[in-house]
Design a protein around this motif. Structure first.
Motif, PDB file in Angstrom:
ATOM      1  N   VAL A  48       0.835  -1.207   0.000  1.00 51.89           N
ATOM      2  CA  VAL A  48       0.000   0.000   0.000  1.00 51.89           C
ATOM      3  C   VAL A  48       0.867   1.253   0.000  1.00 51.89           C
ATOM      4  CG1 VAL A  48      -1.712   1.309   1.309  1.00 51.89           C
ATOM      5  CG2 VAL A  48      -1.948  -1.166   1.089  1.00 51.89           C
ATOM      6  N   GLN A  49       1.933   1.228   0.789  1.00 55.93           N
ATOM      7  CA  GLN A  49       2.779   2.412   0.919  1.00 55.93           C
ATOM      8  C   GLN A  49       3.664   2.647  -0.296  1.00 55.93           C
ATOM      9  OE1 GLN A  49       5.318   2.274   4.350  1.00 55.93           O
ATOM     10  NE2 GLN A  49       5.946   4.408   4.160  1.00 55.93           N
ATOM     11  N   HIS A  50       4.207   1.581  -0.889  1.00 58.00           N
ATOM     12  CA  HIS A  50       5.223   1.753  -1.927  1.00 58.00           C
ATOM     13  C   HIS A  50       4.760   1.447  -3.355  1.00 58.00           C
ATOM     14  CE1 HIS A  50       8.095   2.436   1.207  1.00 58.00           C
ATOM     15  NE2 HIS A  50       7.918   1.223   1.724  1.00 58.00           N
ATOM     16  N   GLN A  51       3.783   0.557  -3.529  1.00 58.70           N
ATOM     17  CA  GLN A  51       3.483   0.105  -4.883  1.00 58.70           C
ATOM     18  C   GLN A  51       2.036   0.296  -5.322  1.00 58.70           C
ATOM     19  OE1 GLN A  51       4.842  -3.900  -4.521  1.00 58.70           O
ATOM     20  NE2 GLN A  51       6.955  -3.370  -4.977  1.00 58.70           N
ATOM     21  N   SER A  52       1.134   0.476  -4.404  1.00 61.49           N
ATOM     22  CA  SER A  52      -0.284   0.561  -4.758  1.00 61.49           C
ATOM     23  C   SER A  52      -0.569   1.724  -5.702  1.00 61.49           C
ATOM     24  CB  SER A  52      -1.134   0.684  -3.495  1.00 61.49           C
ATOM     25  OG  SER A  52      -2.494   0.776  -3.833  1.00 61.49           O
ATOM     26  N   GLN A  53       0.018   2.868  -5.432  1.00 60.78           N
ATOM     27  CA  GLN A  53      -0.233   4.041  -6.273  1.00 60.78           C
ATOM     28  C   GLN A  53       0.233   3.798  -7.705  1.00 60.78           C
ATOM     29  OE1 GLN A  53       1.509   7.652  -4.786  1.00 60.78           O
ATOM     30  NE2 GLN A  53       0.481   8.927  -6.285  1.00 60.78           N
ATOM     31  N   GLN A  54       1.412   3.194  -7.870  1.00 66.08           N
ATOM     32  CA  GLN A  54       1.908   2.885  -9.211  1.00 66.08           C
ATOM     33  C   GLN A  54       1.023   1.836  -9.880  1.00 66.08           C
ATOM     34  OE1 GLN A  54       5.873   1.294  -9.452  1.00 66.08           O
ATOM     35  NE2 GLN A  54       5.881   1.344 -11.689  1.00 66.08           N
ATOM     36  N   ASN A  55       0.584   0.840  -9.127  1.00 62.57           N
ATOM     37  CA  ASN A  55      -0.276  -0.204  -9.669  1.00 62.57           C
ATOM     38  C   ASN A  55      -1.599   0.384 -10.172  1.00 62.57           C
ATOM     39  OD1 ASN A  55      -0.887  -3.071 -10.113  1.00 62.57           O
ATOM     40  ND2 ASN A  55      -2.407  -2.772  -8.510  1.00 62.57           N
ATOM     41  N   ILE A  56      -2.182   1.284  -9.392  1.00 61.52           N
ATOM     42  CA  ILE A  56      -3.438   1.916  -9.804  1.00 61.52           C
ATOM     43  C   ILE A  56      -3.220   2.798 -11.036  1.00 61.52           C
ATOM     44  CG2 ILE A  56      -5.174   3.610  -9.092  1.00 61.52           C
ATOM     45  CD1 ILE A  56      -4.970   2.369  -6.271  1.00 61.52           C
ATOM     46  N   ALA A  57      -2.091   3.486 -11.085  1.00 69.24           N
ATOM     47  CA  ALA A  57      -1.782   4.308 -12.261  1.00 69.24           C
ATOM     48  C   ALA A  57      -1.638   3.442 -13.507  1.00 69.24           C
ATOM     49  CB  ALA A  57      -0.509   5.119 -12.021  1.00 69.24           C
ATOM     50  N   GLU A  58      -0.962   2.308 -13.382  1.00 71.66           N
ATOM     51  CA  GLU A  58      -0.797   1.402 -14.523  1.00 71.66           C
ATOM     52  C   GLU A  58      -2.138   0.818 -14.955  1.00 71.66           C
ATOM     53  OE1 GLU A  58       1.835   0.928 -16.403  1.00 71.66           O
ATOM     54  OE2 GLU A  58       2.969   2.314 -15.157  1.00 71.66           O
ATOM     55  N   LEU A  59      -2.983   0.486 -13.985  1.00 76.11           N
ATOM     56  CA  LEU A  59      -4.318  -0.004 -14.311  1.00 76.11           C
ATOM     57  C   LEU A  59      -5.107   1.060 -15.062  1.00 76.11           C
ATOM     58  CD1 LEU A  59      -6.614  -2.058 -14.146  1.00 76.11           C
ATOM     59  CD2 LEU A  59      -7.077  -1.247 -11.826  1.00 76.11           C
ATOM     60  N   GLY A  60      -5.012   2.303 -14.616  1.00 82.85           N
ATOM     61  CA  GLY A  60      -5.703   3.398 -15.296  1.00 82.85           C
ATOM     62  C   GLY A  60      -5.220   3.581 -16.727  1.00 82.85           C
ATOM     63  N   GLN A  61      -3.908   3.517 -16.934  1.00 83.56           N
ATOM     64  CA  GLN A  61      -3.363   3.645 -18.290  1.00 83.56           C
ATOM     65  C   GLN A  61      -3.817   2.486 -19.176  1.00 83.56           C
ATOM     66  OE1 GLN A  61      -1.715   6.165 -19.733  1.00 83.56           O
ATOM     67  NE2 GLN A  61      -2.106   7.253 -17.825  1.00 83.56           N
ATOM     68  N   THR A  62      -3.843   1.287 -18.609  1.00 81.91           N
ATOM     69  CA  THR A  62      -4.296   0.121 -19.367  1.00 81.91           C
ATOM     70  C   THR A  62      -5.760   0.279 -19.757  1.00 81.91           C
ATOM     71  OG1 THR A  62      -2.727  -1.275 -18.165  1.00 81.91           O
ATOM     72  CG2 THR A  62      -4.501  -2.393 -19.329  1.00 81.91           C
ATOM     73  N   MET A  63      -6.578   0.784 -18.832  1.00 79.70           N
ATOM     74  CA  MET A  63      -7.997   0.978 -19.122  1.00 79.70           C
ATOM     75  C   MET A  63      -8.202   2.051 -20.195  1.00 79.70           C
ATOM     76  SD  MET A  63      -9.247  -1.342 -17.301  1.00 79.70           S
ATOM     77  CE  MET A  63     -10.940  -1.067 -17.710  1.00 79.70           C
ATOM     78  N   LYS A  64      -7.402   3.100 -20.167  1.00 77.59           N
ATOM     79  CA  LYS A  64      -7.496   4.132 -21.214  1.00 77.59           C
ATOM     80  C   LYS A  64      -7.142   3.550 -22.575  1.00 77.59           C
ATOM     81  CE  LYS A  64      -6.675   8.173 -18.347  1.00 77.59           C
ATOM     82  NZ  LYS A  64      -5.767   9.273 -18.017  1.00 77.59           N
ATOM     83  N   THR A  65      -6.092   2.733 -22.612  1.00 76.10           N
ATOM     84  CA  THR A  65      -5.699   2.092 -23.870  1.00 76.10           C
ATOM     85  C   THR A  65      -6.808   1.172 -24.364  1.00 76.10           C
ATOM     86  OG1 THR A  65      -3.375   2.193 -23.218  1.00 76.10           O
ATOM     87  CG2 THR A  65      -3.942   0.665 -24.988  1.00 76.10           C
ATOM     88  N   LEU A  66      -7.403   0.396 -23.459  1.00 82.34           N
ATOM     89  CA  LEU A  66      -8.505  -0.483 -23.863  1.00 82.34           C
ATOM     90  C   LEU A  66      -9.668   0.321 -24.437  1.00 82.34           C
ATOM     91  CD1 LEU A  66      -8.622  -3.204 -21.072  1.00 82.34           C
ATOM     92  CD2 LEU A  66      -8.414  -3.591 -23.526  1.00 82.34           C
TER      93      LEU A  66
END
Length: 176
Positions: A48-66
């Protein structure tokens, strides 16, 4: 992230670039991976502290591409591209059963793992999914995930605009 970047380098960008069902299926798997990681690891403080924000950002970018793929003006997101060499198999997963123990749904009920039955023809993957009009892609599921992820953006206005456009342009997906 590198797989998505590789698609961009090969000009798979939806409108104005390449687009086909293989790229869509790959991005759908990437989106599911990020969503699953967020769900399964959200109780771990380091994640949650170190990777969650990046994971959510990557998910958002993937959803935009889709969404770019799904909104392709030429409707190429469900088209299979013939490869240069003829292959005797489909792209993606050709089996529609899970190896090992039968899978269990979120509510504890057993999911069908049979190769025959009423629900087999409705599966997204395997030989039946490749025969469907969506070619094994899961546009309604991914559009729903996008709506859930953007629910709080701009006080809900982004979702309102998105769902309104979807209702007019793609009623079959909107009402699914």
């Amino acid at each position: 992230r590198m797989i998505r970047k590789d698609f961009i380098l090969q000009n798979y960008i939806g409108n104005g670039g390449k687009c086909d069902a293989r790229a869509v299926r790959c991005h759908e798997r990437i989106a599911r991976w990020h969503a699953m990681c967020e769900h399964q690891l959200s109780h771990i403080p380091d994640f949650v502290q170190h990777q969650s924000q990046q994971n959510i950002a990557e998910l958002g970018q993937t959803m935009k591409t889709l969404n770019l793929y799904y909104d392709d003006a030429l409707g190429r997101s469900t088209l299979e591209v013939a490869s240069e060499e003829k292959l005797d198999h489909n792209q993606g997963c050709s089996s529609d059963i899970v190896m090992g123990k039968s899978p269990i749904d979120f509510d504890g009920s057993a999911l069908s793992n049979a190769t025959d039955g009423d629900d087999v023809s409705k599966r997204l993957i395997g030989k039946h999914g490749m025969k469907s009009p969506t070619r094994g892609t899961a546009e309604p599921e991914m559009r729903g995930l996008y709506i859930l992820l953007t629910m709080n953006n701009e006080g809900g206005m982004e979702v309102l605009k998105y769902s309104g456009r979807l209702c007019v342009q793609r009623p079959d997906v909107f009402y699914s």
